[in-house]
Design a protein around this motif. Structure first.
Motif, PDB file in Angstrom:
ATOM      1  N   MET A 114     -10.811 -13.005  34.457  1.00 32.22           N
ATOM      2  CA  MET A 114     -10.407 -11.880  33.567  1.00 32.22           C
ATOM      3  C   MET A 114     -11.386 -10.787  33.479  1.00 32.22           C
ATOM      4  O   MET A 114     -11.783 -11.393  32.346  1.00 32.22           O
ATOM      5  N   ILE A 115     -11.287  -9.521  33.804  1.00 32.07           N
ATOM      6  CA  ILE A 115     -12.085  -7.924  32.544  1.00 32.07           C
ATOM      7  C   ILE A 115     -10.767  -8.475  30.812  1.00 32.07           C
ATOM      8  O   ILE A 115      -9.398  -7.992  32.396  1.00 32.07           O
ATOM      9  N   LEU A 151      -7.241  -8.121  32.592  1.00 34.21           N
ATOM     10  CA  LEU A 151      -6.096  -8.420  31.542  1.00 34.21           C
ATOM     11  C   LEU A 151      -5.505  -7.473  30.578  1.00 34.21           C
ATOM     12  O   LEU A 151      -6.805  -7.217  29.459  1.00 34.21           O
ATOM     13  N   ASP A 152      -4.545  -6.526  30.389  1.00 35.55           N
ATOM     14  CA  ASP A 152      -4.467  -6.014  29.754  1.00 35.55           C
ATOM     15  C   ASP A 152      -4.000  -6.399  28.584  1.00 35.55           C
ATOM     16  O   ASP A 152      -2.752  -6.456  27.776  1.00 35.55           O
ATOM     17  N   LEU A 180      -9.541   2.525  42.232  1.00 31.91           N
ATOM     18  CA  LEU A 180     -10.319   1.954  42.611  1.00 31.91           C
ATOM     19  C   LEU A 180      -9.484   1.007  43.196  1.00 31.91           C
ATOM     20  O   LEU A 180      -9.661  -0.660  43.812  1.00 31.91           O
ATOM     21  N   SER A 181      -8.049   0.866  43.093  1.00 34.38           N
ATOM     22  CA  SER A 181      -7.329   0.118  43.138  1.00 34.38           C
ATOM     23  C   SER A 181      -7.111  -1.331  42.794  1.00 34.38           C
ATOM     24  O   SER A 181      -7.192  -2.726  43.210  1.00 34.38           O
ATOM     25  N   ALA A 182      -7.540  -1.181  41.725  1.00 37.75           N
ATOM     26  CA  ALA A 182      -7.828  -3.048  40.278  1.00 37.75           C
ATOM     27  C   ALA A 182      -6.108  -3.110  40.208  1.00 37.75           C
ATOM     28  O   ALA A 182      -5.625  -3.099  40.336  1.00 37.75           O
ATOM     29  N   GLN A 183      -6.695  -4.944  40.475  1.00 36.07           N
ATOM     30  CA  GLN A 183      -5.322  -5.606  39.367  1.00 36.07           C
ATOM     31  C   GLN A 183      -5.301  -5.656  38.744  1.00 36.07           C
ATOM     32  O   GLN A 183      -5.739  -6.543  37.578  1.00 36.07           O
ATOM     33  N   VAL A 184      -4.500  -4.652  38.043  1.00 37.99           N
ATOM     34  CA  VAL A 184      -4.304  -4.865  36.067  1.00 37.99           C
ATOM     35  C   VAL A 184      -2.916  -6.057  35.860  1.00 37.99           C
ATOM     36  O   VAL A 184      -2.134  -5.821  36.884  1.00 37.99           O
ATOM     37  N   LYS A 185      -3.474  -7.078  34.934  1.00 38.89           N
ATOM     38  CA  LYS A 185      -2.063  -8.452  34.625  1.00 38.89           C
ATOM     39  C   LYS A 185      -1.761  -8.103  33.573  1.00 38.89           C
ATOM     40  O   LYS A 185      -2.378  -7.652  32.662  1.00 38.89           O
ATOM     41  N   GLN A 186      -0.703  -7.975  33.343  1.00 42.08           N
ATOM     42  CA  GLN A 186       0.084  -7.845  31.923  1.00 42.08           C
ATOM     43  C   GLN A 186       0.276  -9.456  31.142  1.00 42.08           C
ATOM     44  O   GLN A 186      -0.387 -10.396  31.583  1.00 42.08           O
ATOM     45  N   ARG A 187      -0.138  -9.570  30.086  1.00 39.46           N
ATOM     46  CA  ARG A 187      -0.565 -11.019  28.899  1.00 39.46           C
ATOM     47  C   ARG A 187       0.451 -12.216  29.738  1.00 39.46           C
ATOM     48  O   ARG A 187      -0.139 -13.077  29.473  1.00 39.46           O
ATOM     49  N   PRO A 191      -2.706 -16.307  31.078  1.00 35.09           N
ATOM     50  CA  PRO A 191      -3.077 -17.330  30.088  1.00 35.09           C
ATOM     51  C   PRO A 191      -4.396 -16.117  29.948  1.00 35.09           C
ATOM     52  O   PRO A 191      -5.023 -15.531  29.956  1.00 35.09           O
ATOM     53  N   LEU A 192      -4.119 -16.821  27.986  1.00 40.68           N
ATOM     54  CA  LEU A 192      -5.023 -15.758  27.674  1.00 40.68           C
ATOM     55  C   LEU A 192      -6.636 -16.599  27.313  1.00 40.68           C
ATOM     56  O   LEU A 192      -6.319 -17.836  27.264  1.00 40.68           O
ATOM     57  N   PRO A 193      -7.393 -15.504  27.388  1.00 39.26           N
ATOM     58  CA  PRO A 193      -9.451 -16.136  27.275  1.00 39.26           C
ATOM     59  C   PRO A 193      -9.169 -16.586  26.049  1.00 39.26           C
ATOM     60  O   PRO A 193      -8.162 -16.339  24.968  1.00 39.26           O
ATOM     61  N   PRO A 194     -10.403 -17.423  25.702  1.00 38.17           N
ATOM     62  CA  PRO A 194     -10.601 -17.235  24.239  1.00 38.17           C
ATOM     63  C   PRO A 194     -11.245 -16.602  23.624  1.00 38.17           C
ATOM     64  O   PRO A 194     -11.863 -15.358  24.866  1.00 38.17           O
TER      65      PRO A 194
END
Length: 196
Positions: A114-115, A151-152, A180-187, A191-194
């Motif tokens: 994720m971004i 990832l928010d 842009l109809s981007a898909q924003v996910k909450q924490r 999973p958290l990235p490193p």
């Protein structure tokens, strides 16, 4: 011999994220930006991608004494590519200019990558402060890969060079992601990235 310069097209446009001298607006011709996953971080990075007929705005700044070590470390996961011939700028001399790009062999299928919104915020703040609202729109319009989930992490930023945005800058980011109809996910949804 004069110092070489880098061309920054993402977080390096934000001069709050570095202290390299003599930043100047510039244009890199024959390139676009794209979000790509790499094995190094487990998140999606912004990279330059060669694209004839396209161009992207950014900044050039000096690398004093050609001491690339710190910048190479910051941009680990990227390759440094000569780009003097492709950059338009107002520097009175013609310094050597390099751009960082993720090599094709280091790009992965995105899968669950994720971004980080904290990373995107830094990029957009830089474009807003250098190029204004039109520059922010230009950034979004000349970048590919907005189908990648975001990832928010604003409340607890993962990106180490995160910045505090103004309310107007936050609204700009959110407005373009909506456009842009981007898909924003909450924490709690991912999973958290490193850390970078």
């Amino acid at each position: 011999m004069s110092d070489p310069y880098f061309f920054g097209y993402g977080s390096l446009v934000n001069t709050k994220s570095h202290a390299y001298p003599d930043p100047r607006p510039a244009t890199l011709n024959g390139w676009r930006r794209a979000w790509v996953a790499t094995p190094r971080f487990g998140v999606v990075l912004l990279t330059g991608v060669q694209a004839p007929g396209h161009s992207i705005k950014g900044l050039i700044a000096a690398v004093p004494g050609a001491d690339w070590a710190a910048l190479d470390a910051r941009e680990s996961g990227y390759s440094r590519v000569a780009a003097s011939h492709a950059v338009d700028h107002d520097h009175p001399q013609r310094p050597d200019i390099a751009v960082y790009s993720v090599a094709p062999e280091n790009r992965l299928e995105r899968d669950s990558h994720m971004i980080l919104l904290s990373y995107l915020d830094v990029v957009v703040q830089g474009f807003h402060e250098v190029f204004g609202e039109a520059g922010v729109q230009g950034f979004f319009d000349t970048t590919d890969g907005w189908e990648t989930p975001i990832l928010d992490d604003r409340a607890d930023p993962v990106y180490p060079r995160h910045q505090q945005l103004t309310s107007d800058q936050t609204a700009l980011v959110d407005g373009h992601l909506d456009r842009l109809s981007a898909q924003v996910k909450q924490r709690h949804e991912a999973p958290l990235p490193p850390e970078f």
